[in-house]
Design an enzyme around this catalytic site. Structure first.
Site, mmCIF file in Angstrom:
data_model
loop_
_atom_site.group_PDB
_atom_site.id
_atom_site.type_symbol
_atom_site.label_atom_id
_atom_site.label_comp_id
_atom_site.label_asym_id
_atom_site.label_seq_id
_atom_site.Cartn_x
_atom_site.Cartn_y
_atom_site.Cartn_z
ATOM 1 N N SER A 181 0.838 -1.350 0.076
ATOM 2 C CA SER A 181 0.014 0.077 0.019
ATOM 3 C C SER A 181 0.491 1.246 0.313
ATOM 4 O O SER A 181 0.599 2.056 -0.706
ATOM 5 C CB SER A 181 -0.817 0.140 1.321
ATOM 6 O OG SER A 181 -0.214 -0.067 2.466
ATOM 7 N N HIS A 209 -5.256 -3.900 -1.689
ATOM 8 C CA HIS A 209 -5.171 -2.838 -2.893
ATOM 9 C C HIS A 209 -5.284 -3.278 -4.462
ATOM 10 O O HIS A 209 -5.117 -2.460 -5.405
ATOM 11 C CB HIS A 209 -3.785 -1.928 -2.811
ATOM 12 C CG HIS A 209 -3.802 -0.968 -1.426
ATOM 13 N ND1 HIS A 209 -4.354 -0.015 -1.450
ATOM 14 C CD2 HIS A 209 -3.469 -1.696 -0.254
ATOM 15 C CE1 HIS A 209 -4.301 0.489 -0.030
ATOM 16 N NE2 HIS A 209 -3.953 -0.547 0.754
ATOM 17 N N LYS A 240 -11.780 0.125 -0.471
ATOM 18 C CA LYS A 240 -10.857 0.627 -1.574
ATOM 19 C C LYS A 240 -11.486 0.838 -2.971
ATOM 20 O O LYS A 240 -12.258 1.487 -3.014
ATOM 21 C CB LYS A 240 -9.497 0.068 -1.445
ATOM 22 C CG LYS A 240 -9.029 0.130 -0.074
ATOM 23 C CD LYS A 240 -7.705 -0.231 0.047
ATOM 24 C CE LYS A 240 -7.293 -0.550 1.680
ATOM 25 N NZ LYS A 240 -7.510 0.750 2.594
HETATM 26 C C1 PLP Z 1 -2.908 -3.887 2.911
HETATM 27 C C2 PLP Z 1 -4.106 -3.685 3.788
HETATM 28 N N1 PLP Z 1 -4.782 -4.421 4.478
HETATM 29 C C3 PLP Z 1 -5.989 -4.105 5.401
HETATM 30 C C4 PLP Z 1 -6.130 -2.692 5.196
HETATM 31 C C5 PLP Z 1 -7.372 -2.257 6.123
HETATM 32 O O1 PLP Z 1 -8.332 -2.153 5.306
HETATM 33 P P1 PLP Z 1 -9.699 -1.351 5.905
HETATM 34 O O2 PLP Z 1 -9.274 0.005 5.478
HETATM 35 O O3 PLP Z 1 -11.041 -1.945 5.261
HETATM 36 O O4 PLP Z 1 -9.920 -1.589 7.404
HETATM 37 C C6 PLP Z 1 -5.552 -1.836 4.466
HETATM 38 C C7 PLP Z 1 -6.128 -0.234 4.601
HETATM 39 O O5 PLP Z 1 -5.460 0.642 4.899
HETATM 40 C C8 PLP Z 1 -4.470 -1.858 3.715
HETATM 41 O O6 PLP Z 1 -3.699 -1.236 3.230
#
Ligand code: PLP
Length: 389
Positions: A181, A209, A240
């Site tokens: 990310s 992502h 996302k």
């Molecule tokens: C790689 C990754 N996993 C999990 C999440 C968490 O997802 P959510 O925003 O739905 O809590 C994010 C978000 O920031 C992320 O970048």
């Protein structure tokens, strides 16, 4: 007493140049946003397919709210398990070529709940993970109390070394993001899957992502690299590319049954709003048909990255063969330099967040440019000019 304590702590953060503040956006979080009464091109969101505010999704929300009301009202195991939850889980499992899926209120909760539940199952379990994995993966690992082995970022030799060291553990959980990310780079998923098989590790891939952006009909990088059937557990988020809210885990039915019994992040929280489920179902339908948007998005990403590279900026490895990522970091390194670039961007009407420690390692602060299918060529040109100012 508390005030004094907190004020001292906040001063420490401020003195280190790392104080975080909320920025107020007074418009919808689409490709253009209003901040402090001024318009900015928004490169800060994960609204990759430009579905935020989509009219079909909004209509699905209203219809479901009429039918079910908005709130989840109860946890799934008590009285909150509605037909629409199961409908969405079935659709997500099919999308990820998986036997079953489980829906939670956020991707963060999915990682924390899944990893802590699986690794806490037995003292002979361990976790093996990429050093740059997302905070939610780290938090799940910490919460499990299991031994954590860390390998160098996206480095499959380092991964193999760790797998060898972890040999004596009965249950080895190997976890990576597929598209990182903050760096916009990719793990070589075929090698990751092969090594997991070779060393009998459970493969867990967070496709937060990449879902919606890569693979046939946006199914993700596991599909793109042809390893969907070799990954044991796929994690995703609806917040996302889906531009809705919630997270999900896809796996064999036995894994899902276990999580229903053991994932505290699932058990002790209210069911996802039925209206949000309807939004996600509609978003999924649109995502599958969005090849044109994916093409625009990834072409823009390639153009931006190539242009910034040619101007001498450090943009990391967000190109891998045919894959190019919609996340383009401009690695500005020092906090001073990052502040300077960030201010120049704002001055030029471009909103792209400065990312600092602890979200990224010390000395690797950056501007994270996150593209969406809603950006026009002129928007990209503006971002390039602003970064180069
Ligand atoms: C790689 C990754 N996993 C999990 C999440 C968490 O997802 P959510 O925003 O739905 O809590 C994010 C978000 O920031 C992320 O970048």
């Amino acid at each position: 007493m508390l005030e004094d304590f907190l004020s001292e702590k906040l001063s420490e953060i401020k003195d280190a140049g790392l104080l975080r503040r909320l920025r107020l956006i007074s418009s919808s979080p689409a490709a253009n946003v209003t901040i402090g009464g001024k318009k900015f091109i928004n490169f800060s969101s994960n609204n990759y397919l430009d579905l935020a505010g989509n009219k079909e999704i909004n209509a699905a929300v209203c219809e479901a709210a009429e039918k079910y009301g908005f709130g989840g009202t109860s946890s799934r195991l008590i009285g909150g398990n509605l037909a629409i939850h199961e409908e969405l889980e079935k659709a997500l499992a099919e999308f990820k070529s998986s036997e079953a899926a489980l829906l939670l209120p956020s991707g963060y909760q999915v990682n924390v709940g899944t990893i802590s539940a699986l690794a806490a199952s037995d003292k002979s379990a361990c976790i093996i993970m990429d050093k740059l994995n997302h905070a939610s993966i780290w938090d799940g690992a910490k919460l499990s109390g299991a031994r954590v082995f860390v390998y160098e970022h996206c480095d499959m030799d380092s991964f193999e070394d760790v797998l060898k060291r972890a040999k004596e553990y009965k249950l080895k959980l190997a976890i990576t993001e597929s598209l990182f990310s903050m760096d916009g780079d990719f793990v070589p998923l075929q090698d990751f899957a092969r090594l997991c098989q070779k060393y009998d590790a459970v493969s867990i891939v967070d496709e937060a992502h990449s879902t919606g952006v890569f693979g046939k009909e946006g199914r993700g990088l596991a599909e793109h690299f042809g390893v969907s059937d070799k990954i044991d557990i796929i994690i995703g988020t609806l917040s996302k590319a889906f531009a809705t809210q919630g997270g999900f885990v896809c796996a064999k039915q036995s894994v899902i049954d276990y999580l229903v019994n053991k994932s505290r992040a699932f058990i002790y929280t209210t069911a996802v709003s039925p209206a949000i489920c309807a939004a996600a179902l509609k978003a999924l339908e649109i995502i599958k048909k969005s090849d044109d948007k994916r093409a625009v998005l990834l072409n823009n990403a390639k153009y931006l990255k190539n242009k910034l590279d040619s101007l001498g900026f450090k943009t990391g490895k967000s190109l891998a063969g045919e894959c190019r990522s919609q996340i383009v970091p401009v690695i500005t390194e020092s906090l001073e330099n990052t502040e300077k670039v960030s201010a120049a961007l704002l001055k030029n009407g471009v909103f792209a967040p400065a990312i600092r420690f602890p979200t990224v390692p010390k000395g690797l602060a950056r501007i994270r440019i996150s593209l969406t299918a809603g950006h026009a060529k002129e928007d990209i040109e503006k971002a390039i000019t602003a970064v180069n100012n």
